[in-house]
Scaffold this active site. Structure first.
Site, mmCIF file in Angstrom:
data_model
loop_
_atom_site.group_PDB
_atom_site.id
_atom_site.type_symbol
_atom_site.label_atom_id
_atom_site.label_comp_id
_atom_site.label_asym_id
_atom_site.label_seq_id
_atom_site.Cartn_x
_atom_site.Cartn_y
_atom_site.Cartn_z
ATOM 1 C CG ASN A 29 17.239 11.859 15.607
ATOM 2 O OD1 ASN A 29 17.799 12.905 15.882
ATOM 3 N ND2 ASN A 29 17.887 10.815 15.103
ATOM 4 C CG HIS B 200 21.989 16.861 16.238
ATOM 5 N ND1 HIS B 200 20.640 16.725 16.012
ATOM 6 C CD2 HIS B 200 22.534 15.643 16.008
ATOM 7 C CE1 HIS B 200 20.379 15.472 15.670
ATOM 8 N NE2 HIS B 200 21.512 14.799 15.648
ATOM 9 C CE1 TYR C 296 25.828 10.737 19.222
ATOM 10 C CE2 TYR C 296 24.789 12.552 20.378
ATOM 11 C CZ TYR C 296 24.852 11.709 19.287
ATOM 12 O OH TYR C 296 23.959 11.849 18.260
#
Length: 482
Positions: free
Chosen positions: A127, A55, A337
């Protein structure tokens, strides 16, 4: 005449010159004592943080979520109570490309939301697809490696992409989606977003429910054909970034309707598909979408690096009323993350304005690089001197009972679990004749890259035949493979 401010160094000291370094005479060597030019050069050498591993190419904007319906029977989360208005940040992105790559490439799009709630930040990291390629985080780095560049020649390779996909049949649903024109959206404004994972909601009475998030574009779905997207990759690789920025700048504020699917907690155990499998959707015939509100993007970033590049989204940011599910991919992302942000932008990334919550932080963490917040009192718990204390009662209902041996295993199959059944339904029941034709063209175009071997093309045909015989036959004919 407007008075212009004086240039300063980063300490606020007036700068000696905007143009000239300190030298021994006009033509002599430069002096090490010119701290200003050294500061500028040293900062320039460090002004790029490592780009996101995935990303990397993206953009975003700020907005507000407004809840219009009462869903208090499902969750006590304050941001989802009727009438609540919550500021937010949305970042959209491609998955595989580098920071300088074209944002119109065929790829899923990240759809990450940060809500600045009165209980702290709540992040939904999804997404523009309701599903994903894999269902176990053990395979995630391998999947990404297959979509990135080869370690030997530093080239992208369609053959290794198909190698991974055809060896991972759980990818069929997502790859089918990717190879339709929804793999090349016309803009971020004209695509849906999804939380993708299954999450837990619980209400004030402690009742629990499973939930999926759907963000439906109010602008309508619009996509590029493969040729249109390819043309823009060469002429305007920042097309999606530009489109969103300019739309908001001219007052054309995009919006999305916020829908949820709600499953009773007990229904998950014997539901016909595994409801926590990220490669599956919940059919709307079983659990229709419920509209709860909408959000609007109404403000562009003032500084892309500070507000978008340094933004950190993490599915572990959960507020009271919302919890996790046994979705294995979600469980892996809860760690990966925030860990990526600590590596990329430092352990105090949550003190940056774009990431900082809009409520007081009472944490026992302190120090570390770039620490900005001044902690009050002591740095340990428990203590006897009035330091903050946790309130476990806020989260009591997120607990649920699980049993089982400690194993390395695939999910236990539910009655209708199959890697191809939902991709087959997409082909049979959702796509138009034009969509089907474009799907075949896009598959064949991708699998016709010069590096794709004859043996791999045969595997590609088998992969699509497993989804649907007619689809496999059409791909076989176009590729010239029996």
């Amino acid at each position: 005449m407007t008075t212009r401010p004086t240039t300063t160094d980063d300490a606020g000291i007036p700068a000696p010159s905007d143009e000239h370094s300190l030298s021994v005479g006009p033509n002599g060597p430069l002096l090490l004592q010119d701290h200003y030019v050294i500061q500028k050069m040293a900062h320039f050498n460090r002004e790029r943080v490592p780009e996101r591993v995935v990303h990397a190419k993206g953009g975003g904007a700020f907005g507000v979520l407004q809840i219009t319906e009462d869903v208090s029977q499902y969750t006590k989360a304050k941001l989802f109570q009727k009438g609540a208005q919550t500021p937010l940040l949305l970042r959209c992105s491609t998955v595989a490309g580098e920071l300088g790559s074209a944002d119109t490439a065929r790829d899923p799009r990240g759809f990450a939301l940060k809500f600045y709630t009165e209980d702290g930040n709540y992040d939904i990291v999804g997404n523009n697809t309701p599903i994903f390629f894999i269902r176990d985080p053990q395979k995630f780095s391998d999947f990404i490696h297959s979509q990135k560049r080869r370690p030997d020649n530093h080239l992208r390779d369609h053959n290794m992409q198909w190698d991974f996909w055809t060896l991972s049949p759980e990818s069929a649903h997502q790859v089918t989606f990717l190879m339709t024109d929804r793999g090349t959206p016309a803009s971020w404004r004209h695509m849906h977003g999804f939380g993708s994972h299954t999450f837990l909601w619980y209400n004030a009475a402690g009742e629990r429910f499973w939930v999926k998030y759907h963000f439906k574009t109010d602008q309508g779905i619009q996509n590029f054909t493969a040729s249109e997207a390819a043309a823009l990759q060469g002429t305007d690789p920042d097309y999606h970034t530009r489109d969103l920025y300019e739309a908001i700048k001219r007052g054309d504020h995009p919006s999305w309707t916020v829908n949820v699917q709600i499953m009773p907690f007990e229904a998950a155990a014997d539901y016909r598909f595994n409801p926590f499998d990220l490669t599956k959707v919940w059919p709307h015939s079983d659990y229709p979408e419920i509209t709860i509100g909408r959000f609007v993007l109404n403000r562009n970033p003032e500084n892309y690096f500070a507000q978008i590049e340094q933004a950190g989204f993490e599915p572990s940011n959960l507020v009271p009323g919302i919890g996790t599910s046994p979705d294995k991919m979600l469980q892996g992302r809860l760690f990966s993350y925030p860990d990526a942000h600590r590596y990329r932008i430092g352990p105090n990334y949550l003190q940056l304005p774009v990431n900082a919550p809009r409520v007081p932080v009472n944490s026992y963490n302190f120090d570390g690089p770039m620490a900005y917040r001044n902690p009050e009192g002591l740095g340990y718990a428990p203590n006897s001197y009035g330091g903050p204390v946790a309130d476990p009662a806020l989260y009591e209902a997120e607990n649920y009972h699980v049993t089982g041996e400690i194993v390395r295993s695939a999910y236990a199959k539910h009655a209708q679990d199959d890697d191809y059944v939902q991709a087959r339904a997409l082909w049979e029941n959702v796509l138009s004749d034009t969509d089907r034709a474009h799907l075949v063209d896009n598959i064949v175009g991708h699998a016709s890259a010069p590096e794709v071997t004859a043996e791999m093309k045969q595997r590609v045909v088998t992969y699509w035949t497993n989804i649907h015989k007619d689809l496999g036959h059409r791909v076989s004919q176009a590729l010239g493979v029996s």
